[in-house]
Design a protein around this motif. Sequence first.
Motif, PDB file in Angstrom:
ATOM      1  N   ILE A   1      11.757  -5.298  -2.489  1.00 30.67           N
ATOM      2  CA  ILE A   1      11.615  -5.177  -3.933  1.00 30.67           C
ATOM      3  C   ILE A   1      10.162  -5.409  -4.319  1.00 30.67           C
ATOM      4  O   ILE A   1       9.532  -6.377  -3.878  1.00 30.67           O
ATOM      5  CB  ILE A   1      12.532  -6.174  -4.666  1.00 30.67           C
ATOM      6  N   PHE A   2       9.664  -4.511  -5.157  1.00 29.27           N
ATOM      7  CA  PHE A   2       8.280  -4.574  -5.624  1.00 29.27           C
ATOM      8  C   PHE A   2       8.269  -4.439  -7.138  1.00 29.27           C
ATOM      9  O   PHE A   2       9.008  -3.636  -7.701  1.00 29.27           O
ATOM     10  CB  PHE A   2       7.448  -3.438  -5.019  1.00 29.27           C
ATOM     11  N   ARG A   3       7.416  -5.221  -7.773  1.00 25.66           N
ATOM     12  CA  ARG A   3       7.209  -5.073  -9.212  1.00 25.66           C
ATOM     13  C   ARG A   3       6.214  -3.942  -9.439  1.00 25.66           C
ATOM     14  O   ARG A   3       5.245  -3.787  -8.705  1.00 25.66           O
ATOM     15  CB  ARG A   3       6.618  -6.363  -9.795  1.00 25.66           C
ATOM     16  N   ILE A   4       6.465  -3.169 -10.463  1.00 22.99           N
ATOM     17  CA  ILE A   4       5.525  -2.152 -10.937  1.00 22.99           C
ATOM     18  C   ILE A   4       5.208  -2.557 -12.370  1.00 22.99           C
ATOM     19  O   ILE A   4       6.040  -2.386 -13.268  1.00 22.99           O
ATOM     20  CB  ILE A   4       6.111  -0.728 -10.888  1.00 22.99           C
ATOM     21  N   GLY A   5       4.046  -3.142 -12.555  1.00 21.02           N
ATOM     22  CA  GLY A   5       3.705  -3.681 -13.866  1.00 21.02           C
ATOM     23  C   GLY A   5       4.641  -4.820 -14.220  1.00 21.02           C
ATOM     24  O   GLY A   5       5.223  -5.478 -13.351  1.00 21.02           O
TER      25      GLY A   5
ATOM     26  N   ALA B   1       0.836  -1.215   0.000  1.00 19.94           N
ATOM     27  CA  ALA B   1       0.000   0.000   0.000  1.00 19.94           C
ATOM     28  C   ALA B   1       0.866   1.259   0.000  1.00 19.94           C
ATOM     29  O   ALA B   1       0.540   2.244  -0.680  1.00 19.94           O
ATOM     30  CB  ALA B   1      -0.930  -0.008   1.209  1.00 19.94           C
ATOM     31  N   THR B   2       1.962   1.243   0.752  1.00 23.36           N
ATOM     32  CA  THR B   2       2.883   2.386   0.759  1.00 23.36           C
ATOM     33  C   THR B   2       3.500   2.577  -0.619  1.00 23.36           C
ATOM     34  O   THR B   2       3.574   3.698  -1.132  1.00 23.36           O
ATOM     35  CB  THR B   2       3.992   2.174   1.811  1.00 23.36           C
ATOM     36  N   VAL B   3       3.938   1.482  -1.230  1.00 22.87           N
ATOM     37  CA  VAL B   3       4.530   1.564  -2.563  1.00 22.87           C
ATOM     38  C   VAL B   3       3.515   2.111  -3.559  1.00 22.87           C
ATOM     39  O   VAL B   3       3.820   3.007  -4.352  1.00 22.87           O
ATOM     40  CB  VAL B   3       5.066   0.190  -3.012  1.00 22.87           C
ATOM     41  N   ARG B   4       2.291   1.598  -3.501  1.00 23.23           N
ATOM     42  CA  ARG B   4       1.244   2.071  -4.407  1.00 23.23           C
ATOM     43  C   ARG B   4       1.044   3.578  -4.259  1.00 23.23           C
ATOM     44  O   ARG B   4       0.981   4.315  -5.249  1.00 23.23           O
ATOM     45  CB  ARG B   4      -0.060   1.325  -4.090  1.00 23.23           C
TER      46      ARG B   4
ATOM     47  N   SER C   1      -1.746   3.188 -13.380  1.00 21.11           N
ATOM     48  CA  SER C   1      -2.569   2.040 -13.803  1.00 21.11           C
ATOM     49  C   SER C   1      -1.822   0.701 -13.722  1.00 21.11           C
ATOM     50  O   SER C   1      -2.427  -0.350 -13.895  1.00 21.11           O
ATOM     51  CB  SER C   1      -3.075   2.253 -15.236  1.00 21.11           C
ATOM     52  N   LEU C   2      -0.523   0.738 -13.455  1.00 22.96           N
ATOM     53  CA  LEU C   2       0.248  -0.501 -13.392  1.00 22.96           C
ATOM     54  C   LEU C   2       0.091  -1.168 -12.023  1.00 22.96           C
ATOM     55  O   LEU C   2       0.136  -0.486 -10.996  1.00 22.96           O
ATOM     56  CB  LEU C   2       1.730  -0.226 -13.648  1.00 22.96           C
ATOM     57  N   PRO C   3      -0.068  -2.485 -11.990  1.00 21.04           N
ATOM     58  CA  PRO C   3      -0.181  -3.166 -10.692  1.00 21.04           C
ATOM     59  C   PRO C   3       1.137  -3.117  -9.921  1.00 21.04           C
ATOM     60  O   PRO C   3       2.217  -3.105 -10.512  1.00 21.04           O
ATOM     61  CB  PRO C   3      -0.539  -4.608 -11.067  1.00 21.04           C
ATOM     62  N   VAL C   4       1.036  -3.073  -8.608  1.00 22.02           N
ATOM     63  CA  VAL C   4       2.195  -3.118  -7.712  1.00 22.02           C
ATOM     64  C   VAL C   4       2.079  -4.395  -6.900  1.00 22.02           C
ATOM     65  O   VAL C   4       1.032  -4.670  -6.324  1.00 22.02           O
ATOM     66  CB  VAL C   4       2.223  -1.883  -6.781  1.00 22.02           C
ATOM     67  N   ARG C   5       3.163  -5.168  -6.857  1.00 29.73           N
ATOM     68  CA  ARG C   5       3.158  -6.385  -6.040  1.00 29.73           C
ATOM     69  C   ARG C   5       4.569  -6.658  -5.531  1.00 29.73           C
ATOM     70  O   ARG C   5       5.552  -6.404  -6.223  1.00 29.73           O
ATOM     71  CB  ARG C   5       2.609  -7.569  -6.822  1.00 29.73           C
ATOM     72  N   GLY C   6       4.647  -7.177  -4.330  1.00 30.81           N
ATOM     73  CA  GLY C   6       5.927  -7.559  -3.757  1.00 30.81           C
ATOM     74  C   GLY C   6       6.416  -8.827  -4.412  1.00 30.81           C
ATOM     75  O   GLY C   6       5.631  -9.580  -4.983  1.00 30.81           O
ATOM     76  N   ILE C   7       7.708  -9.057  -4.328  1.00 31.55           N
ATOM     77  CA  ILE C   7       8.238 -10.315  -4.850  1.00 31.55           C
ATOM     78  C   ILE C   7       8.711 -11.165  -3.676  1.00 31.55           C
ATOM     79  O   ILE C   7       9.089 -10.648  -2.631  1.00 31.55           O
ATOM     80  CB  ILE C   7       9.365 -10.107  -5.882  1.00 31.55           C
ATOM     81  N   ALA C   8       8.678 -12.461  -3.867  1.00 34.50           N
ATOM     82  CA  ALA C   8       9.001 -13.387  -2.777  1.00 34.50           C
ATOM     83  C   ALA C   8      10.481 -13.358  -2.427  1.00 34.50           C
ATOM     84  O   ALA C   8      10.847 -13.517  -1.273  1.00 34.50           O
ATOM     85  CB  ALA C   8       8.584 -14.806  -3.164  1.00 34.50           C
ATOM     86  N   GLU C   9      11.348 -13.173  -3.403  1.00 32.26           N
ATOM     87  CA  GLU C   9      12.793 -13.201  -3.170  1.00 32.26           C
ATOM     88  C   GLU C   9      13.265 -11.840  -2.677  1.00 32.26           C
ATOM     89  O   GLU C   9      13.769 -11.041  -3.441  1.00 32.26           O
ATOM     90  CB  GLU C   9      13.554 -13.586  -4.444  1.00 32.26           C
ATOM     91  N   GLN C  10      13.062 -11.590  -1.390  1.00 32.19           N
ATOM     92  CA  GLN C  10      13.478 -10.316  -0.811  1.00 32.19           C
ATOM     93  C   GLN C  10      14.943 -10.362  -0.427  1.00 32.19           C
ATOM     94  O   GLN C  10      15.450 -11.382   0.003  1.00 32.19           O
ATOM     95  CB  GLN C  10      12.640  -9.993   0.426  1.00 32.19           C
ATOM     96  N   GLY C  11      15.595  -9.230  -0.553  1.00 28.58           N
ATOM     97  CA  GLY C  11      16.965  -9.105  -0.096  1.00 28.58           C
ATOM     98  C   GLY C  11      16.977  -8.680   1.361  1.00 28.58           C
ATOM     99  O   GLY C  11      15.932  -8.538   2.004  1.00 28.58           O
ATOM    100  N   THR C  12      18.160  -8.468   1.885  1.00 28.92           N
ATOM    101  CA  THR C  12      18.288  -8.000   3.262  1.00 28.92           C
ATOM    102  C   THR C  12      18.515  -6.504   3.323  1.00 28.92           C
ATOM    103  O   THR C  12      18.479  -5.915   4.391  1.00 28.92           O
ATOM    104  CB  THR C  12      19.454  -8.714   3.969  1.00 28.92           C
TER     105      THR C  12
END
Length: 184
Positions: free
Chosen positions: A41-45, A11-14, A26-37
């Motif tokens: 990391i979030f995908r934008i579209g 929600a913050t990223v959005r 209009s692009l979807p925002v979603r987190g990715i499973a392979e997080q770093g330390t």
Amino acid sequence: MHPHQLTVSPATVRALVNQQFPEWRSLPVRGIAEQGTVNAIFRIGDRFAARFPLESADAESAGRRLESEAEAARELVGSIRFPTPEPVALGEPGPGHPLPWSVQTWLPGTVADDEDPGESVAFAHDLADLVGDLRAIDTRGRTFAGTGRGGDLRSHDSSAARTSRPRGIVSGQSRVQRVGKPKE
């Protein structure tokens, strides 16, 4: 993982994307499973990835670090034979995240350890080619400053040995020592 580590929600990223980059609203925002330390990391579209620093820092120094990373990434693009994420934009601190953040192109693929490339000759050749390409890039006199990741591997030897032994990865001398000493 880090003292005073920041958290970043989708929600913050959005909200930050909508506010600072309305063309991506209009692009979807979603987190990715392979997080770093170091970054969330979030995908934008389908074309972009946003990296949000997780380690508390002052915004000015974090911004300089992101600008330096973007400069290095631009230099890397086209200097090696492999696809490289390209810097796209730098976001500003905002509600929910007190630090600047970055956006780069997303490269589709598989995380190497998801498929255990340990027995892959092709992966070994690609890795050797990458290292060769990286070593061929002109440093223009720049040297490693001694902070963070990288530098002379011997300086990380005791830390690597200390963290690897409990997992059964290293016994006796560390791999760095064995590889680093020439045969007589």
